[in-house]
Design a protein around this motif. Structure first.
Motif, PDB file in Angstrom:
ATOM      1  N   ARG A  92       1.140   5.247  -0.464  1.00 59.99           N
ATOM      2  CA  ARG A  92       0.408   7.099  -0.456  1.00 59.99           C
ATOM      3  C   ARG A  92       0.601   7.870  -1.171  1.00 59.99           C
ATOM      4  O   ARG A  92       1.189   7.897  -1.930  1.00 59.99           O
ATOM      5  N   ALA A  93      -1.055   7.652  -1.234  1.00 59.24           N
ATOM      6  CA  ALA A  93      -1.171   8.379  -3.093  1.00 59.24           C
ATOM      7  C   ALA A  93      -0.893  10.003  -3.299  1.00 59.24           C
ATOM      8  O   ALA A  93      -0.230   9.998  -4.311  1.00 59.24           O
TER       9      ALA A  93
ATOM     10  N   LEU B 263      -5.170   2.398   3.781  1.00 61.69           N
ATOM     11  CA  LEU B 263      -6.410   2.343   2.074  1.00 61.69           C
ATOM     12  C   LEU B 263      -7.373   3.529   2.600  1.00 61.69           C
ATOM     13  O   LEU B 263      -7.392   4.557   2.050  1.00 61.69           O
ATOM     14  N   GLU B 264      -7.687   3.848   3.641  1.00 70.63           N
ATOM     15  CA  GLU B 264      -9.033   4.428   3.940  1.00 70.63           C
ATOM     16  C   GLU B 264      -8.098   6.397   4.571  1.00 70.63           C
ATOM     17  O   GLU B 264      -8.788   7.187   3.672  1.00 70.63           O
TER      18      GLU B 264
ATOM     19  N   GLY C  34      -4.217   5.625   1.728  1.00 67.96           N
ATOM     20  CA  GLY C  34      -3.157   5.092   0.055  1.00 67.96           C
ATOM     21  C   GLY C  34      -3.900   4.661  -0.416  1.00 67.96           C
ATOM     22  O   GLY C  34      -5.343   4.677  -1.268  1.00 67.96           O
ATOM     23  N   GLN C  35      -3.052   3.540  -1.437  1.00 65.35           N
ATOM     24  CA  GLN C  35      -3.568   3.074  -2.818  1.00 65.35           C
ATOM     25  C   GLN C  35      -2.663   2.128  -2.982  1.00 65.35           C
ATOM     26  O   GLN C  35      -1.494   1.750  -2.166  1.00 65.35           O
ATOM     27  N   VAL C  36      -3.119   0.724  -3.215  1.00 66.41           N
ATOM     28  CA  VAL C  36      -2.474  -0.924  -3.314  1.00 66.41           C
ATOM     29  C   VAL C  36      -1.776  -0.379  -4.626  1.00 66.41           C
ATOM     30  O   VAL C  36      -2.098   0.179  -5.650  1.00 66.41           O
TER      31      VAL C  36
ATOM     32  N   ARG D 235       4.519   4.637  -8.716  1.00 63.96           N
ATOM     33  CA  ARG D 235       3.724   4.935 -10.371  1.00 63.96           C
ATOM     34  C   ARG D 235       4.673   3.361 -10.246  1.00 63.96           C
ATOM     35  O   ARG D 235       4.141   2.129 -11.084  1.00 63.96           O
TER      36      ARG D 235
ATOM     37  N   THR E 282       0.642  -0.895  -0.101  1.00 65.21           N
ATOM     38  CA  THR E 282      -0.188   0.194   0.272  1.00 65.21           C
ATOM     39  C   THR E 282       1.044   1.307   0.167  1.00 65.21           C
ATOM     40  O   THR E 282       1.970   1.320   0.695  1.00 65.21           O
TER      41      THR E 282
ATOM     42  N   ARG F 199       0.095  -3.176  -6.948  1.00 67.17           N
ATOM     43  CA  ARG F 199       0.191  -4.766  -7.056  1.00 67.17           C
ATOM     44  C   ARG F 199       1.136  -5.036  -7.171  1.00 67.17           C
ATOM     45  O   ARG F 199       2.104  -4.290  -8.374  1.00 67.17           O
TER      46      ARG F 199
END
Length: 341
Positions: free
Chosen positions: A122-123, A197-198, A201-203, A128, A120, A205
Motif C-alpha cells: 500500500r503506497a 495496484l489500481e 498499491g505499488q510494486v 521502501r 504489492t 520488486r
C-alpha cells in the motif's frame, strides 16, 4: 462379388476388435465421459482455451471446472479423486505433492512466473526497504508459489514471521481486506495483483533477487495418475489445445487479450499487460533440457522441484524431500512429444 456371411462368431470377433480399438482390454478408453479440471482465474492464455472450449474439444468430453485458491487445494482434490487435471498449479504445490507421493504426474509447463507474481504494498504505508515490513500485515494464499516467494523474501532479508504478520487469504479475500484497509501488503498473482495496484498499491520488486537466490517458481499442468492411465489421448488433446492458445497469444495478442479479459473480469489493456509479464513456454521448449526434458530424460526442472521441496522441509511444511530422481520419475513428457508431433 458375394458378401461374406455374418455369423455370431464373426460378429463377436468384430465387437471385440472394436472394443480393443477403443481402448477396452488395455484399461484405456477413447474419451472420458466427463473431466474434472481444477483451475485459477488468471490473466493467461489458459483462459483462452477454457473460454473458447478448446480444452473440452481436446479432451473429447465435457469439463466440470472447479476454481481453487492454491495448488495445495488441488493436491487435496487429487487425493480425493475429485480433480483429474490441475491447470496452472504452482511448482511449490507440485514439489510438495511429489514429495508426499500423491497420485499425480507432471505433464506440462504453463509459464515461468518471473515478475507476474510480486509483492504489492500500500503506497500510504511508505514501505521502501525490507526493514520497513517489520510490524506490517502481509497476505498471501498459503501453499502457493506466492507464499513460497514471500517466505523466501523474509528469509533472504533476515526477517521472520515474528517480525511480519503473514496472513493466509484467497485472492478474492485479499482484495476485500485491502479495500477495508486491513492489510499493508500482499504477495499474489493477477488479476488480484492488478486490482490492488489500481486501488492504491505499488510494486515492491523482489522477483529477480529471489530467482537468483533459487526461489524460481512456475505454473504447471498435473494429471491424476489413474486418469492418465485411462485417457492418454485426452491428455495429448488437452496439451494441443493449450498450444493453440499460446499460438494465438503469440500471433494475435490483442484478440487473445480480449478473450482473457472477458474470462478474468479485467480490461483488455490489463490482461495484455499482465500476460506480458509471464514467460510462457512453448510445448516444444518444455521438452528442452532446461525444462522438463525428453521422455525418459528429465530436464533441469526436476532439480528445481527438489530444491523447492528441500525449502519446504526447512519450513516444516513437509516432513522430508526425496532425491531428485523421484521428481524426474514424476515428469511425463510422452504426451508433450505426441502433442508436438
Amino acid at each position: 462379388m458375394p458378401q461374406p456371411q455374418v455369423t455370431r462368431r464373426t460378429a463377436l470377433a468384430s465387437l471385440i476388435a472394436a472394443a480393443y480399438a477403443g481402448g477396452l482390454g488395455t484399461g484405456r478408453a477413447a474419451a472420458p465421459e466427463r473431466v474434472n479440471v481444477g483451475f485459477f482465474t488468471e490473466t493467461k492464455p489458459t483462459m483462452i482455451a477454457k473460454g473458447e472450449e478448446w480444452f473440452a474439444q481436446g479432451l473429447g468430453g465435457p469439463i466440470t471446472w472447479t476454481e481453487f485458491a492454491s495448488g495445495a487445494e488441488i493436491n487435496t482434490a487429487m487425493v480425493a479423486g475429485s480433480c483429474d487435471i490441475g491447470l496452472a498449479t504452482g511448482s511449490v504445490a507440485t514439489a510438495s505433492g511429489i514429495s508426499q507421493n500423491l497420485p499425480f504426474q507432471l505433464v506440462g509447463v504453463v509459464d515461468n512466473i518471473g515478475p507476474a507474481e510480486e509483492m504489492t504494498v500500500r503506497a500510504s504505508t511508505n514501505i521502501r526497504t525490507p526493514a520497513d515490513f517489520r510490524g506490517k500485515k502481509v497476505a498471501t494464499p498459503f501453499g502457493s508459489t506466492s507464499h513460497f516467494r514471500l517466505l523466501g523474501f523474509l528469509k533472504t532479508n533476515n526477517l521472520t514471521q515474528r517480525d511480519v504478520t503473514v496472513l493466509d487469504m484467497r485472492p478474492a479475500a485479499i482484495q476485500a481486506a485491502w479495500a477495508r484497509n486491513e492489510i499493508d501488503a500482499a504477495y499474489v498473482w493477477a488479476p488480484a495483483k492488478s486490482k490492488l495496484l489500481e486501488a492504491g498499491g505499488q510494486v515492491f520488486r523482489t522477483w529477480d533477487t529471489l530467482d537468483r537466490a533459487g526461489y524460481v517458481v512456475a505454473d504447471l499442468i498435473v494429471v491424476r495418475n489413474a486418469f492418465a492411465a485411462s485417457y492418454p489421448d485426452a491428455i495429448v488433446g488437452f496439451l494441443k489445445a493449450y498450444g493453440r492458445a499460446l499460438e494465438m497469444w503469440r500471433t494475435q495478442p490483442d484478440a487473445a487479450a480480449a478473450i482473457v479479459a472477458r474470462q478474468a473480469g479485467v480490461t483488455p489493456q490489463v490482461a495484455k499487460a499482465d500476460m506480458e509479464e509471464y514467460d510462457f513456454i512453448s510445448l516444444a521448449d518444455q521438452m528442452s533440457a532446461r525444462w522438463l526434458g525428453a521422455p525418459g530424460q528429465p530436464g533441469a526442472f526436476a532439480g528445481v522441484l527438489k530444491g523447492t521441496a528441500d525449502f519446504l522441509v526447512e519450513q516444516r511444511s513437509i516432513r522430508s524431500a526425496p532425491g531428485v530422481e523421484v521428481f524426474g520419475r514424476a515428469i511425463h513428457t510422452e504426451y508433450l512429444q505426441r502433442a508436438v508431433a
